[in-house]
Design an enzyme around this catalytic site. Structure first.
Site, PDB file in Angstrom:
ATOM      1  N   ASP A  77      35.385  32.502  40.737  1.00 20.68           N
ATOM      2  CA  ASP A  77      36.550  33.015  40.019  1.00 20.68           C
ATOM      3  C   ASP A  77      36.811  34.437  40.505  1.00 20.68           C
ATOM      4  O   ASP A  77      35.910  35.285  40.473  1.00 20.68           O
ATOM      5  CB  ASP A  77      36.304  33.027  38.506  1.00 20.68           C
ATOM      6  CG  ASP A  77      36.385  31.636  37.894  1.00 20.68           C
ATOM      7  OD1 ASP A  77      36.574  30.660  38.649  1.00 20.68           O
ATOM      8  OD2 ASP A  77      36.254  31.523  36.658  1.00 20.68           O
ATOM      9  N   HIS A 128      43.764  29.990  38.620  1.00 24.94           N
ATOM     10  CA  HIS A 128      43.101  30.587  37.453  1.00 24.94           C
ATOM     11  C   HIS A 128      44.135  31.235  36.534  1.00 24.94           C
ATOM     12  O   HIS A 128      43.783  32.080  35.711  1.00 24.94           O
ATOM     13  CB  HIS A 128      42.081  31.620  37.935  1.00 24.94           C
ATOM     14  CG  HIS A 128      41.004  31.952  36.942  1.00 24.94           C
ATOM     15  ND1 HIS A 128      40.502  31.049  36.029  1.00 24.94           N
ATOM     16  CD2 HIS A 128      40.325  33.115  36.717  1.00 24.94           C
ATOM     17  CE1 HIS A 128      39.568  31.627  35.303  1.00 24.94           C
ATOM     18  NE2 HIS A 128      39.449  32.882  35.689  1.00 24.94           N
ATOM     19  N   HIS A 132      45.997  35.614  33.683  1.00 18.24           N
ATOM     20  CA  HIS A 132      44.696  35.523  33.011  1.00 18.24           C
ATOM     21  C   HIS A 132      44.812  35.647  31.483  1.00 18.24           C
ATOM     22  O   HIS A 132      44.035  36.360  30.841  1.00 18.24           O
ATOM     23  CB  HIS A 132      43.750  36.607  33.547  1.00 18.24           C
ATOM     24  CG  HIS A 132      42.297  36.244  33.432  1.00 18.24           C
ATOM     25  ND1 HIS A 132      41.496  36.681  32.390  1.00 18.24           N
ATOM     26  CD2 HIS A 132      41.485  35.504  34.218  1.00 18.24           C
ATOM     27  CE1 HIS A 132      40.263  36.230  32.550  1.00 18.24           C
ATOM     28  NE2 HIS A 132      40.229  35.505  33.663  1.00 18.24           N
ATOM     29  N   HIS A 226      31.208  34.817  40.176  1.00 18.70           N
ATOM     30  CA  HIS A 226      32.288  35.792  40.301  1.00 18.70           C
ATOM     31  C   HIS A 226      32.009  36.682  41.513  1.00 18.70           C
ATOM     32  O   HIS A 226      30.886  37.168  41.685  1.00 18.70           O
ATOM     33  CB  HIS A 226      32.401  36.642  39.034  1.00 18.70           C
ATOM     34  CG  HIS A 226      32.860  35.873  37.836  1.00 18.70           C
ATOM     35  ND1 HIS A 226      32.012  35.087  37.089  1.00 18.70           N
ATOM     36  CD2 HIS A 226      34.091  35.749  37.266  1.00 18.70           C
ATOM     37  CE1 HIS A 226      32.695  34.518  36.100  1.00 18.70           C
ATOM     38  NE2 HIS A 226      33.955  34.907  36.189  1.00 18.70           N
TER      39      HIS A 226
END
Length: 266
Positions: A77, A128, A132, A226
């Site tokens: 991500d 994603h 966000h 991440h």
């Protein structure tokens, strides 16, 4: 490129067809869920529990692969760039491993060269969301806009037509999010291997990331990491090499979705 286009069209057709099979039945449709699971121990697959398993199954969302095959799936991500993605890409190239990078609109705009490199080197771009947000709190129109706005920018910057895999920010979702995503050709991909690694100010050393990955490793595992964490980049070479020594193969989400769809049909 044409192979990706054909495969993408097939994925959209599958997801959209499934979407019309599922009709919201009650107020549970809007219930907010926070993704979580019991972590793997000694190679036993992670377990999300009956309720979450049932919700994901109804909408063909995925969080792990087959428990009888030593295949794992590497996903990242990326909300913003912190200087470590290049190192991760270098390792993936050297080890001939393909990954999926779930990006935000900010990342597309601020790290376009890295995004283009991901695509050029055969990695998959996941959605994603553009900004966000908490997707479960959004009305349908804004929810769709988050995915479509990301895809539009991705196409403008890279030429990639659209994304097919989505991941809700912070793992917050509802049946409504899953159903609307399906209707618009998006398959939700969750994860079964993860650890605390998203704080850019908390760098714990490569051993921390390596130990967490090896401790949770299981057949069919979808790994979430991440790229803001230096310890993830530093642990990547040793982790990939050790996983291979243990007989694991790194698969792609395209493979996983194809296997999953065939299994559901049988």
């Amino acid at each position: 490129m044409w192979k990706h286009h054909i495969l993408g069209s097939m994925l959209v057709a599958i997801v959209v067809a499934l979407a019309f099979t599922f009709a919201p039945s009650n107020t549970a449709y809007a219930k907010t869920y926070n993704w979580g699971f019991t972590k793997s121990k000694e190679g036993k697959p992670a377990d999300a529990g009956h309720e979450l398993e049932a919700v994901l199954k109804e909408y063909d969302a995925i969080y792990k692969g087959r428990p009888d095959e030593k295949v794992i799936y590497l996903t990242f991500d990326n909300g913003f760039e912190n200087g470590h993605t290049e190192s991760i890409l270098n390792t993936l190239r050297e080890e001939n491993v393909k990954a999926t990078f779930f990006l935000t609109g900010h990342y597309l705009k601020s790290a376009t060269d890295l995004v283009k490199r991901m695509i050029d080197e055969g990695h998959t771009i996941g959605n994603h969301s553009y900004g966000h947000p908490n997707m479960a709190n959004l009305p349908e129109e804004k929810m769709i806009d988050e995915w479509k706005k990301f895809d539009k920018l991705l196409n403008e910057l890279t030429g990639v037509e659209r994304t097919y895999f989505v991941r809700p920010p912070e793992g917050v979702f509802s049946e409504k999010v899953l159903e609307i995503g399906n209707r618009h050709g998006y398959r939700h991909i969750f994860w079964s291997i993860a650890f605390v690694d998203w704080d850019k100010n908390s760098q714990k050393g490569w051993e921390y990331a390596y130990d967490e990955l090896m401790k949770q490793l299981h057949p069919g595992g979808i790994i979430l990491m991440h790229t803001v964490a230096k310890h993830n980049a530093d642990a990547m070479p040793k982790f990939i090499q050790e996983a291979k020594k243990q007989g694991y193969r790194f698969g792609t989400l395209d493979e996983l979705v194809t296997d999953f769809t065939l299994e559901r049909k049988n």
